[in-house]
Scaffold this motif. Sequence first.
Motif, PDB file in Angstrom:
ATOM      1  N   GLY A 716       0.686  -1.059   0.014  1.00  0.00           N
ATOM      2  CA  GLY A 716      -0.057   0.102   0.013  1.00  0.00           C
ATOM      3  C   GLY A 716       0.768   1.070  -0.153  1.00  0.00           C
ATOM      4  O   GLY A 716       1.752   1.216   0.270  1.00  0.00           O
ATOM      5  N   GLY A 717       0.114   2.486  -0.335  1.00  0.00           N
ATOM      6  CA  GLY A 717       0.831   3.811  -0.478  1.00  0.00           C
ATOM      7  C   GLY A 717      -0.251   4.597  -1.078  1.00  0.00           C
ATOM      8  O   GLY A 717      -0.816   4.303  -1.926  1.00  0.00           O
ATOM      9  N   TYR A 718      -0.170   5.569  -0.220  1.00  0.00           N
ATOM     10  CA  TYR A 718      -1.412   6.671  -0.742  1.00  0.00           C
ATOM     11  C   TYR A 718      -0.896   8.199  -0.510  1.00  0.00           C
ATOM     12  O   TYR A 718      -0.295   8.531   0.594  1.00  0.00           O
ATOM     13  N   ASP A 719      -1.062   8.718  -1.674  1.00  0.00           N
ATOM     14  CA  ASP A 719      -0.453  10.121  -1.964  1.00  0.00           C
ATOM     15  C   ASP A 719      -1.321  10.875  -3.060  1.00  0.00           C
ATOM     16  O   ASP A 719      -1.402  10.131  -3.971  1.00  0.00           O
ATOM     17  N   ARG A 720      -1.817  11.998  -2.846  1.00  0.00           N
ATOM     18  CA  ARG A 720      -2.320  12.710  -3.816  1.00  0.00           C
ATOM     19  C   ARG A 720      -1.372  13.039  -5.163  1.00  0.00           C
ATOM     20  O   ARG A 720      -1.658  13.237  -6.210  1.00  0.00           O
ATOM     21  N   ASP A 721      -0.179  13.126  -4.725  1.00  0.00           N
ATOM     22  CA  ASP A 721       0.793  13.448  -5.739  1.00  0.00           C
ATOM     23  C   ASP A 721       1.486  12.350  -6.230  1.00  0.00           C
ATOM     24  O   ASP A 721       2.188  11.507  -5.385  1.00  0.00           O
ATOM     25  N   PRO A 722       1.202  11.875  -7.360  1.00  0.00           N
ATOM     26  CA  PRO A 722       1.604  10.625  -7.999  1.00  0.00           C
ATOM     27  C   PRO A 722       3.235  10.451  -8.250  1.00  0.00           C
ATOM     28  O   PRO A 722       3.676   9.440  -7.946  1.00  0.00           O
ATOM     29  N   ARG A 723       4.030  11.664  -8.248  1.00  0.00           N
ATOM     30  CA  ARG A 723       5.343  11.545  -8.162  1.00  0.00           C
ATOM     31  C   ARG A 723       5.898  10.898  -7.024  1.00  0.00           C
ATOM     32  O   ARG A 723       6.669  10.034  -6.937  1.00  0.00           O
ATOM     33  N   HIS A 724       5.540  11.738  -5.938  1.00  0.00           N
ATOM     34  CA  HIS A 724       5.924  11.383  -4.551  1.00  0.00           C
ATOM     35  C   HIS A 724       5.624   9.768  -4.404  1.00  0.00           C
ATOM     36  O   HIS A 724       6.578   9.041  -3.876  1.00  0.00           O
ATOM     37  N   LEU A 725       4.607   9.286  -4.495  1.00  0.00           N
ATOM     38  CA  LEU A 725       4.084   8.044  -4.485  1.00  0.00           C
ATOM     39  C   LEU A 725       5.011   7.051  -5.191  1.00  0.00           C
ATOM     40  O   LEU A 725       5.373   5.956  -4.735  1.00  0.00           O
ATOM     41  N   ALA A 726       5.064   7.206  -6.248  1.00  0.00           N
ATOM     42  CA  ALA A 726       5.830   6.385  -7.376  1.00  0.00           C
ATOM     43  C   ALA A 726       7.468   6.324  -6.906  1.00  0.00           C
ATOM     44  O   ALA A 726       7.805   5.157  -6.841  1.00  0.00           O
ATOM     45  N   HIS A 727       7.858   7.461  -6.366  1.00  0.00           N
ATOM     46  CA  HIS A 727       9.260   7.487  -5.790  1.00  0.00           C
ATOM     47  C   HIS A 727       9.531   6.648  -4.474  1.00  0.00           C
ATOM     48  O   HIS A 727      10.192   5.849  -4.348  1.00  0.00           O
ATOM     49  N   ARG A 728       8.122   6.434  -3.680  1.00  0.00           N
ATOM     50  CA  ARG A 728       8.302   5.825  -2.491  1.00  0.00           C
ATOM     51  C   ARG A 728       8.373   4.487  -2.887  1.00  0.00           C
ATOM     52  O   ARG A 728       9.146   3.677  -2.495  1.00  0.00           O
ATOM     53  N   HIS A 729       7.431   4.065  -3.621  1.00  0.00           N
ATOM     54  CA  HIS A 729       7.277   2.551  -4.215  1.00  0.00           C
ATOM     55  C   HIS A 729       8.612   2.190  -4.915  1.00  0.00           C
ATOM     56  O   HIS A 729       9.056   1.293  -4.771  1.00  0.00           O
ATOM     57  N   GLY A 730       9.349   3.034  -5.161  1.00  0.00           N
ATOM     58  CA  GLY A 730      10.668   2.943  -6.169  1.00  0.00           C
ATOM     59  C   GLY A 730      11.804   2.422  -5.027  1.00  0.00           C
ATOM     60  O   GLY A 730      12.769   1.702  -5.379  1.00  0.00           O
ATOM     61  N   ALA A 731      11.567   2.589  -3.880  1.00  0.00           N
ATOM     62  CA  ALA A 731      12.471   2.403  -2.632  1.00  0.00           C
ATOM     63  C   ALA A 731      13.252   0.991  -2.958  1.00  0.00           C
ATOM     64  O   ALA A 731      14.443   0.708  -2.984  1.00  0.00           O
ATOM     65  N   VAL A 732      11.834   0.029  -2.827  1.00  0.00           N
ATOM     66  CA  VAL A 732      12.207  -1.559  -2.797  1.00  0.00           C
ATOM     67  C   VAL A 732      13.100  -1.821  -3.998  1.00  0.00           C
ATOM     68  O   VAL A 732      13.890  -2.544  -3.781  1.00  0.00           O
ATOM     69  N   HIS A 733      12.695  -1.242  -5.136  1.00  0.00           N
ATOM     70  CA  HIS A 733      13.203  -1.719  -6.352  1.00  0.00           C
ATOM     71  C   HIS A 733      14.725  -0.934  -6.459  1.00  0.00           C
ATOM     72  O   HIS A 733      15.598  -1.776  -6.877  1.00  0.00           O
ATOM     73  N   ARG A 734      14.947   0.138  -5.913  1.00  0.00           N
ATOM     74  CA  ARG A 734      16.241   0.773  -5.947  1.00  0.00           C
ATOM     75  C   ARG A 734      17.189  -0.510  -5.001  1.00  0.00           C
ATOM     76  O   ARG A 734      18.365  -0.642  -5.394  1.00  0.00           O
TER      77      ARG A 734
END
Length: 851
Positions: A716-734
């Motif tokens: 899960g992850g919830y943010d109105r700002d799509p860039r922020h959200l994608a960036h956070r979800h990217g952490a595990v991939h990074r």
Amino acid sequence: RTETLCLVRWCLRDRPKKAGSCQSTFNGVHWHRRHQRFQARVCFEGRCHYTGYFSNDTEAACAFDAKLRAICTDPVRLKKSLNFPTKAEASYEEPLSERRSRGLKKSSQNSAKDVESFQHLQHRFSKSPQASEFEIVNIPSQSRVDALFQPRGSKSVGLPLQLKSSTNRNKNSGECYAFQRTSGYDGMVLVLIALDCDMIWMVPGSEVSQTSLWITLGSKRDKAWRVSQVGLVLAEYFRKGTVPHVPLQDALMQCGDNHIVEEHSHAQLASVLGSVGLRLHRPPNVYYDVVDSVLSWQEHEWRVQEKATHMWSHGRYGANLRKSGGCLGPRAYAQTDFDILIVSLLDVSDRLLGIFLFPSCVLAKRRLVGNNHKSVQLYLYPPWSQPKPPAVAARHSWQLDHFVDLRSWKGKDFHLDPSSMESLTELLDKLLDNPAQAYSPEWPVTHRFPMWKFKDLAELLVEEGLVESFSDFVTPQDPPDEWFTLAHEEEYYRGFVENSLDPVRWRRIGFTQRPDHRALVRRTRLEVAGTLLTARLALETGLACNTAGGTHHAHRAWGSGYTALNDLAVTSKVLLQEGVVSRILICDLDVHQGDGTAEILREDAQAFTLSVHCKDNFPFGFKGMTHLGHDKSDLDVGLAKGTGDEVFLSTISEHLLGALDDFRPDLVLYDAGVDIHVDDDLGNLCISWDGLRKREDLVINACLSKRIPIACVIGGGYDRDPRHLAHRHGAVHRVAHEAWRLSVRLPDGSFVVGDLAVHSSRGTGPHDALQRTWATQQRCRPTPQLPWPQLRKDLSTLALSLLNFGRVDAGLHRRLHDAGERAARSLSRAQARDCCSAMLEPYKVLIRVCC
Ligand SMILES: [Zn+2]
């Protein structure tokens, strides 16, 4: 050698010549008729330099070379013009960047010249009395027609003009203007403009057959074509009608023969696609080099590169996949140039027989676009003309998946027959299969659940270079229903798929608003299939990540909290049933408790559910929903609202390491929800960016160091700002990417995952795997030759890493040997000796283990 070459050339030149044919093929050498000798002339930067007269043309050519070397230092010009270049001069290769900048400079000069000549003509015309009645309209540069002479404000027809400009070539002797590429302008008026003086010549294009035209002032040609009153002459041409008038729309499309064919096929294509509800159109006034048209359907838009082909030799069809690269010559398309390539097959009367429709990612996978520097010729074999040799047929069989047979189509205003219609819709469905879009269907923007985040994440990963291109994502296939009924009640699953659930159950899921039910079902099932695929890849390579997944609230008989089908539970059930693993640990670190997973896997002793969550978040005490919050995981750790990094990380470390040691799983499914982040809209924990990264690091490395494969899902992850959200979800991939990259370099016995493993698991040979690994590490494209020290190190690492994966088989010995030999072929003798002894090292290890 230069001398021999010189001699050979000299012999050839010195053959007895017929009278009057004393021509020389050397650069800059001419036969001077009056002196009856050869003359050498060097033209450089607008000036001509003469070097005298010579009795044979070789001497003249040498004199030319000497003069050119003396006045010019540009190695490109020297390479191009010298008759006898030295080895160094002949082998000069201009760096790509310089070639590029030179090309740009030249093309900007050319376009500046285009503008200047139009202004010149316009200026002359505006002074003439006809300017009140007529006008000259500029046509964008992609068309062959440069300008249109027409009655003022006319929307109908005009006189097509072709403008050519020149400046005085030789200021020393005589006044002479040279115009290039002057042939082939039938049906247009050729307007020749001298830019440095006030002179214009005009002639119907059909009267000029020379490819380059010289006009010497005072010559017969000059007198016949010179125009003093531009307006009067143009108006005369217009009235006489010897040069046909064309409408503006035609002038915009006025092109060579092959373009006319393309126009014809475009019209047919548009009506075929129109019959299935798609719109193929040209964006107004935009003429790109790489995009011909735009295909739109509902809210989707694809950029289309269109090609049309008649039958080539041997019954095959084909298309040249190349774009203009200025002075770089023809170039291959880049994958991002267009979204779809449509190739129309036409019969002799230009009737549409069928189309091939290739998404650019399919072409990229086959290295037809993107990876080549040179252009590619694509041979196409429709079903009615399959190649005879079975090997050739097999090699091209993939094309048939992208073909629509239109032979039964009767033309515009007729319907497609059902079977063509079906294959066309199938192809269009495939277009929607873009891995970046697969998980993100159309969705209301106001919805609390950010359905677009999966697409955003995939795009971010490509943007950041973690994944090279969209075609490098491994994509799941449509899953069978049996998988789902292992974890879910059949009645609920059917209800969800067939849209027959009662409204209460839809409300529990949170998806009462759903614009396209079928698309939602499709992406939900794919998401589950994606997690299962991730788990399988992790088992194979040690580490894999999904760009979606973590639907942990879905229960056996009902969905909840924006999740309908439980990917973690389904994956566990399938893998356990198949017997691929005997123990699975589900490590759920989403801010919400994994209640659905806990319920479904409660009775399964082979699955261990660990959930570290915030005890003040959903599903506990949520808006009086008393049926929620009673499902216990095998280990639940509830943290208080506002818990920060330190406590959070130490809690995970303690319980995860404990569970790994006690339970000893064969696989870890990791739900890396980012709603723990302090800025998350829903989560009540206060974890910083740093804390988030440390969590991923801790979990992934804990598993890898214990040699336990780990499959990550984003949760899960919830943010109105799509860039922020994608960036956070990217952490595990990074973090996973980093672990992956670094692990190749560990030559000791620790768990080795890495590019080598991936590339060799993709079925490529070790040599290829090495090249790609090395290239990824160097962040560059594969190169045909590896630097030897690197290759040597990598070969040992490859051997070790394959060993660590237990992948030692009889064939490996052979493959490593071949790889070494192939590498050795490009090495010097000393390096080759070194190679042989280096190859022995991994062999020794291998042999020890094999025996
Ligand atoms: Zn959550």
